[in-house]
Design an enzyme around this catalytic site. Sequence first.
Site, mmCIF file in Angstrom:
data_model
loop_
_atom_site.group_PDB
_atom_site.id
_atom_site.type_symbol
_atom_site.label_atom_id
_atom_site.label_comp_id
_atom_site.label_asym_id
_atom_site.label_seq_id
_atom_site.Cartn_x
_atom_site.Cartn_y
_atom_site.Cartn_z
ATOM 1 N N ARG A 86 0.843 -1.201 0.000
ATOM 2 C CA ARG A 86 0.000 0.000 0.000
ATOM 3 C C ARG A 86 0.877 1.250 0.000
ATOM 4 O O ARG A 86 0.594 2.224 -0.694
ATOM 5 C CB ARG A 86 -0.906 -0.009 1.240
ATOM 6 C CG ARG A 86 -1.964 -1.096 1.189
ATOM 7 C CD ARG A 86 -3.048 -0.860 2.217
ATOM 8 N NE ARG A 86 -2.768 -1.480 3.493
ATOM 9 C CZ ARG A 86 -3.413 -2.563 3.957
ATOM 10 N NH1 ARG A 86 -4.352 -3.131 3.257
ATOM 11 N NH2 ARG A 86 -3.117 -3.050 5.140
ATOM 12 N N PHE A 118 -11.387 -4.736 -5.458
ATOM 13 C CA PHE A 118 -11.337 -5.634 -4.287
ATOM 14 C C PHE A 118 -10.774 -4.820 -3.108
ATOM 15 O O PHE A 118 -9.807 -5.206 -2.464
ATOM 16 C CB PHE A 118 -10.451 -6.858 -4.540
ATOM 17 C CG PHE A 118 -10.812 -7.657 -5.769
ATOM 18 C CD1 PHE A 118 -11.876 -8.555 -5.742
ATOM 19 C CD2 PHE A 118 -10.102 -7.509 -6.951
ATOM 20 C CE1 PHE A 118 -12.208 -9.295 -6.868
ATOM 21 C CE2 PHE A 118 -10.429 -8.255 -8.080
ATOM 22 C CZ PHE A 118 -11.477 -9.149 -8.044
ATOM 23 N N ASP A 166 -15.879 -2.973 -4.181
ATOM 24 C CA ASP A 166 -15.896 -4.278 -3.510
ATOM 25 C C ASP A 166 -17.316 -4.813 -3.577
ATOM 26 O O ASP A 166 -18.275 -4.045 -3.613
ATOM 27 C CB ASP A 166 -15.449 -4.153 -2.045
ATOM 28 C CG ASP A 166 -14.998 -5.481 -1.459
ATOM 29 O OD1 ASP A 166 -13.775 -5.694 -1.332
ATOM 30 O OD2 ASP A 166 -15.873 -6.313 -1.131
ATOM 31 N N ALA A 220 -16.523 -7.412 -9.324
ATOM 32 C CA ALA A 220 -15.365 -6.906 -10.074
ATOM 33 C C ALA A 220 -15.525 -7.093 -11.582
ATOM 34 O O ALA A 220 -15.312 -6.150 -12.353
ATOM 35 C CB ALA A 220 -14.108 -7.631 -9.602
ATOM 36 N N ASP A 268 -6.580 -6.760 -6.043
ATOM 37 C CA ASP A 268 -6.170 -7.580 -4.896
ATOM 38 C C ASP A 268 -7.301 -8.550 -4.549
ATOM 39 O O ASP A 268 -7.952 -8.414 -3.504
ATOM 40 C CB ASP A 268 -5.827 -6.673 -3.706
ATOM 41 C CG ASP A 268 -5.305 -7.461 -2.515
ATOM 42 O OD1 ASP A 268 -4.824 -8.596 -2.710
ATOM 43 O OD2 ASP A 268 -5.384 -6.944 -1.383
ATOM 44 N N CYS A 270 -3.140 -13.994 -3.502
ATOM 45 C CA CYS A 270 -2.849 -14.462 -2.140
ATOM 46 C C CYS A 270 -3.138 -15.957 -2.018
ATOM 47 O O CYS A 270 -3.244 -16.473 -0.913
ATOM 48 C CB CYS A 270 -3.616 -13.652 -1.102
ATOM 49 S SG CYS A 270 -5.392 -13.756 -1.287
HETATM 50 N N1 SAH Z 1 -7.080 -4.927 -0.818
HETATM 51 C C1 SAH Z 1 -7.754 -5.151 0.436
HETATM 52 C C2 SAH Z 1 -7.964 -6.616 0.736
HETATM 53 C C3 SAH Z 1 -8.769 -7.362 -0.318
HETATM 54 S S1 SAH Z 1 -9.461 -8.849 0.254
HETATM 55 C C4 SAH Z 1 -6.991 -4.439 1.542
HETATM 56 O O1 SAH Z 1 -5.927 -3.857 1.275
HETATM 57 O O2 SAH Z 1 -7.467 -4.453 2.677
HETATM 58 C C5 SAH Z 1 -10.489 -9.290 -1.074
HETATM 59 C C6 SAH Z 1 -11.779 -8.498 -1.179
HETATM 60 O O3 SAH Z 1 -12.430 -8.915 -2.389
HETATM 61 C C7 SAH Z 1 -12.800 -8.711 -0.068
HETATM 62 O O4 SAH Z 1 -13.099 -7.468 0.512
HETATM 63 C C8 SAH Z 1 -14.044 -9.286 -0.771
HETATM 64 O O5 SAH Z 1 -15.251 -8.758 -0.255
HETATM 65 C C9 SAH Z 1 -13.838 -8.810 -2.194
HETATM 66 N N2 SAH Z 1 -14.477 -9.628 -3.237
HETATM 67 C C10 SAH Z 1 -14.608 -10.962 -3.299
HETATM 68 N N3 SAH Z 1 -15.186 -11.328 -4.472
HETATM 69 C C11 SAH Z 1 -15.417 -10.194 -5.158
HETATM 70 C C12 SAH Z 1 -15.983 -9.904 -6.447
HETATM 71 N N4 SAH Z 1 -16.413 -10.883 -7.233
HETATM 72 N N5 SAH Z 1 -16.023 -8.614 -6.839
HETATM 73 C C13 SAH Z 1 -15.585 -7.620 -6.051
HETATM 74 N N6 SAH Z 1 -15.059 -7.831 -4.827
HETATM 75 C C14 SAH Z 1 -14.967 -9.100 -4.391
#
Ligand code: SAH
Length: 421
Positions: free
Chosen positions: A237, A253, A275, A305, A325, A365
């Site tokens: 970040r 995400f 998200d 997404a 992410d 991840c």
């Molecule tokens: N980048 C974030 C962590 C991401 S974790 C940080 O720095 O804190 C992954 C995220 O993807 C979660 O919040 C989850 O709600 C979201 N997610 C899961 N499937 C998704 C989709 N199909 N479209 C959008 N978001 C999604």
Amino acid sequence: MTAVFLKPHKEESLKRFHPWVFSGAICRVVLDAGHKGDAPEEGELVAVYSSANEVLGVGHWQVGSIAVRILAFGAEQLPKDFWRERIRAAYQVRQTLGLADVRRDDVRCTKENNTFRLIHGEGDFLPGLIVDVYAGTAVIQAHSVGMHVCRKEIAEAVLAEVPQVQNIYYKSDDTLPFKAPVEGEKTGWLVESQKTASLKDKSRSDEFWSVENGLQFRIDWLKGQKTGFFIDQRENRALVERYAKDKDVLNMFCYTGGFSLYALRGGAKTVDSVDVSQKAIDLVNVNVARNFPEATNHTAVTADAFEYLSAQKAQGRTYDLIILDPPAFAKHRDAVKNALRGYQRINAKAIEMIRRGGILFTFSCSQAVDKEAFRLAVFSAAAQVGRKVRILHQLHQPQDHPINIYHPEGEYLKGLVLYIE
Ligand code: SAH
């Protein structure tokens, strides 16, 4: 104590300190006298021996392909003060990293960082255990029944060894093996200071703003994902902040807006945070308002997404910097193929929308997807779109998520920063 004897030559990996005993390596099990059933109980401490009766170590019994996770090598019993010593050693590492300089009387938002991972499972020689610290609150998560059984001892040791911790929340609803019979609550407070106990909505109290590189985050450890926050992206970040100036940024995400806050502080022209979780988006708005009350250049959107990227593309929308992410696309080895297709698809969609000279931060991840496989998926995405692409940075998990050198499986987070012409 129950004794587990391995087949001949199956002791090699344990002698090299790899902490897992696979069920296929076991020759026979001699149950502790007075044992009720006809097999060890899940979570029970067992001693492991080679076929030649050499002591290899002591660990937690598990049902499944990993049968024992070793806690202490070369011993038949856990040493006295085992938990305190392991936790003290882990805390010393975080002090060395400059992450744990918070005093008990100063857990509020006065420091640059009061948020760190204290225990990273095998990486801290405690397989199956995660402990994250958010200001004065530690969140403990057990991934094995053995750790669940020990949760109170662990909480006592954390409280004794980590000066700033006043509250301990236990959050293992989603991480304990699905079918495991466990006694006691999987979620709830293990230690609660008087002050916290009197608060109605604890995760919403001003006392509990977590600070990361000077930015403040509200952590909902009661209902949030994982232990409440993705501490593992702290350094990545900070790198986004360096590239954000005057850019139109998309944080896909976004969860509670980690990357978005850094982009705003870095002087981004606009930031869109997306998200699929409404709860996450609500927290993004809370976090932006707390750190940048005057900001008018941030938009938070609840959307899937793939759908969001397709809809934006149809409208001709483009960005200078995109962060991808996603959650782990492959939770198991057998899901790797599909996961790689997913990474290719989402990366192709993002690359298409990046302006000439723009930047993509892209992550995986999934532990089951290694660096090379992930890079190949992103390569395929770039080739599919037909853009000129350079790798600027190769990213990974931060130092408070250490990799035990004897357990390379502990490397899970990988990222690429790409320059897209
Ligand atoms: N980048 C974030 C962590 C991401 S974790 C940080 O720095 O804190 C992954 C995220 O993807 C979660 O919040 C989850 O709600 C979201 N997610 C899961 N499937 C998704 C989709 N199909 N479209 C959008 N978001 C999604």
